[in-house]
Scaffold this motif. Structure first.
Motif, PDB file in Angstrom:
ATOM      1  N   LYS A  53       9.959 -41.692  10.875  1.00 29.93           N
ATOM      2  CA  LYS A  53       8.723 -41.077  10.403  1.00 29.93           C
ATOM      3  C   LYS A  53       8.281 -41.769   9.108  1.00 29.93           C
ATOM      4  O   LYS A  53       9.111 -42.125   8.273  1.00 29.93           O
ATOM      5  CB  LYS A  53       8.921 -39.587  10.130  1.00 29.93           C
ATOM      6  CG  LYS A  53       9.393 -38.790  11.343  1.00 29.93           C
ATOM      7  CD  LYS A  53       8.348 -38.764  12.447  1.00 29.93           C
ATOM      8  CE  LYS A  53       8.826 -37.908  13.627  1.00 29.93           C
ATOM      9  NZ  LYS A  53       7.855 -37.953  14.749  1.00 29.93           N
TER      10      LYS A  53
ATOM     11  N   LYS B  86      10.745 -44.597  18.487  1.00 30.13           N
ATOM     12  CA  LYS B  86      10.855 -43.266  19.104  1.00 30.13           C
ATOM     13  C   LYS B  86      12.307 -42.834  19.233  1.00 30.13           C
ATOM     14  O   LYS B  86      12.646 -41.678  18.969  1.00 30.13           O
ATOM     15  CB  LYS B  86      10.176 -43.283  20.478  1.00 30.13           C
ATOM     16  CG  LYS B  86       8.659 -43.365  20.401  1.00 30.13           C
ATOM     17  CD  LYS B  86       8.043 -43.470  21.788  1.00 30.13           C
ATOM     18  CE  LYS B  86       6.522 -43.578  21.713  1.00 30.13           C
ATOM     19  NZ  LYS B  86       5.912 -43.740  23.068  1.00 30.13           N
TER      20      LYS B  86
ATOM     21  N   ASN C  89      13.549 -41.901  15.944  1.00 29.62           N
ATOM     22  CA  ASN C  89      12.738 -40.835  15.345  1.00 29.62           C
ATOM     23  C   ASN C  89      12.312 -41.171  13.916  1.00 29.62           C
ATOM     24  O   ASN C  89      12.421 -40.342  13.004  1.00 29.62           O
ATOM     25  CB  ASN C  89      13.485 -39.500  15.382  1.00 29.62           C
ATOM     26  CG  ASN C  89      12.560 -38.316  15.115  1.00 29.62           C
ATOM     27  OD1 ASN C  89      11.370 -38.358  15.430  1.00 29.62           O
ATOM     28  ND2 ASN C  89      13.097 -37.263  14.504  1.00 29.62           N
TER      29      ASN C  89
END
Length: 325
Positions: A323, A318, A321
């Motif tokens: 992805k 998190k 970030n």
């Protein structure tokens, strides 16, 4: 009278089911066991799975058939295990990423590692090693941190793909050192390592078993180990803890898992067989020669490791970030 007949039939049916279930568990296993590997044939997870499956098949006196179901970062095979009948005849290898990382990384994960799967036993865990090209000017962690702070984004690190232990090791290093580097993902760890040796990226966090041949051949320079202590394979290379970054501890682990709902008696029998297999001298020597710590222990201990690792890597993913591709 009719009520008494109904009660009698119900009790007889209940006892029949209970006795059959108890017999099935006590008689387990009485047919071959399917062993699912969520990665392709020939890799580290596949090799270790076949080694421990062979040892356990002798102990349990039943064939254990290894079946590779690779794809989606280990998610396809792990989901398959979670959806199998909870009867002890489908088990598999639960790995670091699909068990502790992918729940946060993938928003559409179709299984929950903590509620859809039952831990059996930890098989092994091992640190990664930060390596650079021998021609690199960087010889210590401090050299890398200083260079990264002087020119944020100038240094690069390779990996075998998004969200794996290669990348996550670098991400937790960045977060704890307060630096910024550029991630260069490849289709495999070996491809990332090859490009590092070609001088096209700055560094890579790699598995010990994968990096050691090139380190011994002086094709890579080891900088630090992602464990609290030094590795016996590289006694002159410090750990990140030694050089001031104790939170940069990454142990790539794997262990046996089963579908949730598998009876405790069966889980205990599989746990006992796996623990016995892990005492095999040949298997132990192989694990140690690859820089890994030998697992073992109870299902509860493995469950606690999975929970702690899930919390740790959820925060890292998190914060960075990250992805999926």
């Amino acid at each position: 009278m009719r009520l008494i007949q109904y009660i009698t039939v119900f009790i007889a049916s209940f006892l029949s089911i209970f006795c059959n279930t108890s017999f099935a568990q006590s008689n387990y296993p009485n047919k071959p066991i399917n062993f699912i590997v969520p990665y392709g044939a020939g890799g580290g997870a596949d090799s270790r799975s076949r080694q421990i499956a062979q040892k356990m098949s002798v102990i349990l006196k039943q064939p254990i058939i290894v079946d590779n179901k690779p794809g989606a970062g280990g998610n396809i095979g792990t989901e398959y295990i979670s959806r199998a009948a909870p009867d002890g005849y489908t088990i598999g290898m639960g790995n670091f990423a699909p068990m502790a990382v992918n729940k946060t990384l993938f928003g559409n994960l179709r299984y929950d590692p903590e509620t859809d799967l039952t831990p059996i036993v930890l098989v092994e865990k091992g640190p990664l090693v930060l390596v650079v090209n021998p021609s690199s000017p960087y010889k210590t962690v401090q050299d890398i941190v200083a260079a990264a702070k002087a020119k944020p984004g100038a240094l690069t690190f390779s990996s075998g793909g998004i969200g794996g232990s290669h990348q996550l090791s670098a991400e937790i290093f960045e977060q704890n050192a307060g630096i910024e580097m550029i991630h260069v993902p490849y289709k495999s760890g070996s491809a990332g390592l090859t490009d590092l040796m070609a001088g096209n990226v700055t560094m890579m966090f790699d598995q010990m078993y994968s990096a050691m041949p090139s380190i011994k051949a002086d094709k890579l320079r080891p900088i630090a180990i992602t464990s609290k202590k030094r590795s016996p394979l590289l006694p002159n290379v410090p750990s990140f803890t030694e050089v001031g970054y104790p939170k940069v501890e990454v142990l790539n682990w794997q262990g046996l898992i089963a579908p949730n709902g598998t009876p405790k008696a069966i889980i205990d029998k599989l746990n006992a067989a796996a623990n016995e297999a892990l005492k095999d001298p040949q298997l132990r020597e192989l694990m140690l020669s690859q820089g890994n710590e030998i697992g073992g222990g109870s299902p509860a201990e493995f469950a606690a490791l999975i929970k702690a690792e899930s919390q740790k890597w959820s925060a890292v993913v998190k914060t960075a970030n990250i992805k999926p591709e």
